[in-house]
Design a protein around this motif. Sequence first.
Motif, short mmCIF file in Angstrom:
data_model
loop_
_atom_site.label_atom_id
_atom_site.label_comp_id
_atom_site.label_asym_id
_atom_site.label_seq_id
_atom_site.Cartn_x
_atom_site.Cartn_y
_atom_site.Cartn_z
N GLY A 1 5.14 9.14 -17.53
CA GLY A 1 6.43 8.48 -17.29
C GLY A 1 6.30 6.97 -17.38
O GLY A 1 5.20 6.45 -17.59
N ILE A 2 7.41 6.27 -17.25
CA ILE A 2 7.41 4.81 -17.42
C ILE A 2 7.68 4.15 -16.07
O ILE A 2 8.77 4.27 -15.53
CB ILE A 2 8.47 4.37 -18.44
N GLY B 1 7.97 15.69 -14.78
CA GLY B 1 7.12 14.62 -15.32
C GLY B 1 7.34 14.43 -16.80
O GLY B 1 7.73 15.36 -17.51
N GLY B 2 7.10 13.23 -17.28
CA GLY B 2 7.28 12.95 -18.70
C GLY B 2 8.52 12.12 -18.95
O GLY B 2 9.25 11.76 -18.03
N THR B 3 8.71 11.81 -20.21
CA THR B 3 9.78 10.89 -20.60
C THR B 3 10.57 11.45 -21.77
O THR B 3 9.99 12.08 -22.66
CB THR B 3 9.17 9.54 -21.02
N MET B 4 11.87 11.24 -21.74
CA MET B 4 12.72 11.56 -22.89
C MET B 4 13.46 10.30 -23.29
O MET B 4 14.04 9.63 -22.43
CB MET B 4 13.74 12.64 -22.51
N ILE B 5 13.43 9.99 -24.57
CA ILE B 5 14.17 8.83 -25.06
C ILE B 5 15.07 9.28 -26.19
O ILE B 5 14.63 9.96 -27.12
CB ILE B 5 13.21 7.72 -25.53
N ASP B 6 16.33 8.92 -26.07
CA ASP B 6 17.32 9.33 -27.05
C ASP B 6 17.94 8.09 -27.69
O ASP B 6 18.46 7.23 -26.98
CB ASP B 6 18.41 10.14 -26.32
N LEU B 7 17.85 7.98 -29.01
CA LEU B 7 18.42 6.83 -29.71
C LEU B 7 19.48 7.31 -30.69
O LEU B 7 19.35 8.37 -31.29
CB LEU B 7 17.36 6.09 -30.52
N ILE B 8 20.52 6.48 -30.85
CA ILE B 8 21.53 6.73 -31.88
C ILE B 8 21.63 5.48 -32.75
O ILE B 8 21.68 4.36 -32.24
CB ILE B 8 22.92 7.00 -31.25
N LYS B 9 21.60 5.69 -34.05
CA LYS B 9 21.90 4.58 -34.97
C LYS B 9 23.02 5.07 -35.89
O LYS B 9 22.86 6.07 -36.60
CB LYS B 9 20.64 4.23 -35.78
N TYR B 10 24.17 4.38 -35.85
CA TYR B 10 25.30 4.78 -36.68
C TYR B 10 25.11 4.30 -38.10
O TYR B 10 24.56 3.22 -38.35
CB TYR B 10 26.61 4.23 -36.10
N LEU B 11 25.63 5.10 -39.03
CA LEU B 11 25.42 4.81 -40.44
C LEU B 11 26.15 3.54 -40.87
O LEU B 11 25.62 2.74 -41.63
CB LEU B 11 25.89 6.01 -41.27
#
Lengths: 139, 123
Positions: free
Chosen positions: A86-87, A126-136
Amino acid sequence: MNRQSPKQVLVEITPEHGLRECRFQTRRLCAAMGFSGADTDAITTCVTELARNIESYAGRGTVLLEETQKGGEACLRIHASDDGPGIPHLDEVLSGKYRSRTGLGLGLLGVKRLADECTVSARPGGGTMIDLIKYLRRG
Amino acid sequence: MSVEFKSAGIPIIRIGDLLLVPIQTLPSDAQARLLLDEVLHTLVRTGLSKLVLDVSALDMIDSYLTRIFYDITNAARTQGARAAIVGIRPAVAMTLVQMGIVTFEVETFLNLDDAMKALSKAA
């Protein structure tokens, strides 16, 4: 690496593999979706940061790249997941107040700045999830 | 001029009194750490006083690499050598600026020629 469909690619990250595969698959998917060169560079940097974090801090994890839609807009979703430690200081990292000597803070903050949307959450157990969105179409 | 490939798999090239390290592909975590060690030891062993990292082949530099480059050049300067990074591509520079990553006060030059001229001048 498994391919569910041409619009979705799952890359497994291990201590020695995954970084180059991530980069290659990201550029391939960005080109197929029609992202600009500058956006493709930004997205590839984001994916590399996330994969590098997994490699360095968790050892193993996955990066999922997905061509999808949100609010009627075409976008690329990047989902990084690991069950590492984790962070620490997450809020400070994302607000720019925390600068670790290891560079983790800089990288994640940079990713947040490059992406249109960024969600970081602790995984249950425990652990990490990272979700990113980049629009077109957005700059 | 002489070229050595060591365990990091990255060439370390000696040109006159300068040590040139061209980074041609994105190094892994382990490769990057090996490189740091090898470059610093090569400087001591050869007695060369100038180090240039050429990153013009990299189409992407992440924060981890930025840190490794900083560590290498900063440690080289601590040893008494002059160090610089050359060839950061326009797209890479833009992305680093957007991310808010600064180059940690490492000397940078557009190309190898500029770096060689600048490093040859008296400090």
